[in-house]
Scaffold this motif. Structure first.
Motif, PDB file in Angstrom:
ATOM      1  N   GLU A   1       0.481   3.338   2.154  1.00  0.00           N
ATOM      2  CA  GLU A   1       0.401   4.596   2.887  1.00  0.00           C
ATOM      3  C   GLU A   1       1.262   5.658   2.229  1.00  0.00           C
TER       4      GLU A   1
ATOM      5  N   ARG B   1      -1.686   7.635  -1.467  1.00  0.00           N
ATOM      6  CA  ARG B   1      -0.417   7.794  -2.172  1.00  0.00           C
ATOM      7  C   ARG B   1      -0.324   9.236  -2.667  1.00  0.00           C
TER       8      ARG B   1
ATOM      9  N   ALA C   1       2.681   8.240   3.332  1.00  0.00           N
ATOM     10  CA  ALA C   1       3.862   8.701   4.068  1.00  0.00           C
ATOM     11  C   ALA C   1       5.126   7.955   3.664  1.00  0.00           C
ATOM     12  N   ASN C   2       4.977   6.785   3.049  1.00  0.00           N
ATOM     13  CA  ASN C   2       6.132   5.975   2.697  1.00  0.00           C
ATOM     14  C   ASN C   2       6.566   6.154   1.243  1.00  0.00           C
TER      15      ASN C   2
ATOM     16  N   ILE D   1      -2.414  14.473  -2.005  1.00  0.00           N
ATOM     17  CA  ILE D   1      -2.644  13.124  -1.494  1.00  0.00           C
ATOM     18  C   ILE D   1      -3.921  12.540  -2.096  1.00  0.00           C
TER      19      ILE D   1
END
Length: 516
Positions: A506, A487, A508-509, A475
């Motif tokens: 974000e 990201r 997580a997406n 990350i």
């Protein structure tokens, strides 16, 4: 005035990614080791191998626990420091150098890197690679054959050997794991260690490696020559960046100021840039480019070919955009309105002291690429880390995490990527079991930029070495100019692909997926 410029180049290249140790979480159940001897006793440890200059116990302060600070010298002039915490986690950490090195191991970035390691219980060490940049500026140290060899490969090896000797004496046993972490010249050092000295480290972080140092300097010379004929003023970089990002940004599915793979961009200066009217004073007009300026750009973006052979890749697009400094990423590496660029400083020093010391000084404009490149084979053999045979490092269980920013204007990102692909050709699918590459969209040299240029590759590496958990993603984060972005960084050839819902800022997406 020239020596001052060399100093600026050297100091600016103490490169590292500031995110290392960010994700490190010490195991509370992990046994810690206490010293079995007094720190001051190291003052008597001088022998044929090294000389101890000082050994002192440093009290806990500013979040850094108590540690024994040992400074010394390995002949002829390799300065080193080894810092040994009073509560040790049985690991050793060594940080690399930048530029032509020669940095003071007791101050600045070298010290800051070691303090992070000590906070987390590591023994930490570093070296000046065998010369003092304040006294021997640029590459002038290379006139000494021994100092050239020390800079090229010997210093990092003998320093870690010495650090392990002192560690074993202080705690009654050596480290269970050893890690190297470097970017730029430090990245080259990391690959040199894996190639020449595979037993020195269990894990190596290789950041933006100048692995083909000789080729980099030759290509700098080619670009310097082109830009002398068609200079690009800084005022034109805004138009250049806006034009190519309009062409390339959205190709990855998001218009976010990042290009996830510049190789997919079909930007061509002679076709896509507005041209200044013939006879007009277009050299400084920020709304157009002259014919000579377009020729310069075509040279920069184009491969270097000599006698029909591709010697060095053309620069990928992406670094032209404005970064945190408020200037284009090309400044001061490739272009500069006043004074020499950093690439010109480095190349001038390289050719004068490393490649052709008999020419005093050599004229970059008069280099004959066809005749002079073959004469650089000796310096290539000594300095470059281009050997793809990592068999010994692989067989002893070593691991490498390599990263490079796609928006790097200092070192061509394709240099590292193409090396990794050649290693993959050699080892096949087994490559990912010991060596992984993470390309970072939007990141300039080693860290920063509009991309997620802060990340902890070191912790990912330790998890791989010690727990057998390979890094499937790392990350990255950015917190600059009011923007907060996270990201995932993905192992090449995968890229971070937006899932289609949620904030594109974000991590997580996003999912790591094969490129389209």
């Amino acid at each position: 005035m020239r020596p001052i410029l060399f100093l600026l180049v050297t100091s600016s290249l103490i490169a590292q990614n500031g995110g290392q140790f960010r994700d490190w979480k010490p195991d509370p159940a992990e046994a810690r080791i206490r010293p079995v001897k007094a720190c001051a006793e190291f003052r008597s440890a001088t022998g044929y191998e090294f000389s101890i200059i000082a050994a002192e116990l440093v009290a806990e302060a500013a979040g850094v626990p108590e540690y024994c600070r040992v400074t010394g010298l390995i002949q002829p002039d390799i300065r080193f420091e080894v810092d040994l915490p009073s509560s040790w986690n049985k690991r050793l950490y060594m940080s690399g150098n930048g530029g032509f090195a020669g940095d003071n191991v007791e101050t600045g970035g070298a010290l800051a890197n070691r303090m992070k390691a000590i906070r987390n219980g590591f023994v930490a060490t570093g070296t000046n690679t065998g010369h003092d940049a304040m006294l021997e500026q640029g590459a002038s140290f290379a006139l000494s054959r021994q100092k050239l060899l020390d800079f090229a490969f010997r210093a990092v090896h003998v320093t870690v050997m010495t650090a392990k000797t002192l560690t074993a004496a202080y705690y009654g046993g050596g480290p269970s794991r050893s890690y190297f972490d470097g970017c730029s010249t430090g990245g080259r050092q990391g690959l040199i260690l894996a190639q020449r000295f595979p037993d020195d480290f269990d894990g190596i972080v290789v950041g933006a490696p100048v692995l083909n140092f000789t080729g980099t300097m030759i290509n700098y010379a080619r670009m310097i020559r082109a830009l002398a004929a068609g200079p690009i003023p800084e005022s034109k970089m805004k138009l250049l960046a806006e034009t190519l990002y309009a062409e390339c940004d959205a190709k990855d599915g998001l218009t976010d100021g990042l290009i996830d793979d510049p190789r997919k961009c079909n930007f061509k200066p002679s076709r896509d840039l507005p041209k200044c009217a013939t006879g007009a004073n277009g050299e400084s007009d920020p709304s157009c480019f002259t014919e000579k300026q377009i020729e310069s750009l075509e040279t920069i973006y184009g491969d270097m070919v000599v006698q029909g052979k591709r010697l060095f890749p053309g620069w990928p697009v992406g670094a032209e955009t404005v970064i945190q400094t408020g200037r284009s990423g090309w400044v001061p590496w490739l272009i500069r309105d006043e004074g020499l660029t950093q690439s010109a400083n480095l190349a001038t020093s390289f050719f004068r002291f490393m490649a052709f010391p008999e020419r005093n000084p050599p004229d970059i404009a008069k280099l004959d690429f066809e005749k002079d490149i073959p004469r650089m084979e000796p310096i290539h053999t000594i300095l470059d880390a281009t050997d793809t045979d990592l068999t010994r490092f692989q067989k002893r269980g070593g691991r490498i995490v390599m990263y490079h920013g796609w928006a790097d204007a200092a070192l061509n990102p394709l240099m590292g990527l193409e090396y990794y692909e050649k290693v993959t050709e050699r080892f096949g699918t087994a490559t990912k079991d010991f060596f992984r590459l993470f390309m970072v969209p939007g990141m300039p040299h080693c860290s920063g930029g509009p991309g997620v240029g802060t990340f902890d590759a070191l912790t990912a590496l330790t998890q791989w070495v010690e727990k057998g958990t390979p890094p499937e993603r790392i990350i990255g984060a950015q917190n600059a100019r009011g923007m907060k972005r996270t990201r995932p960084l993905c192992p090449h050839p995968q890229v971070a692909r937006y899932k289609g819902t949620g904030s594109s800022e974000e991590a997580a997406n996003f999912a790591c997926a094969a490129p389209k």
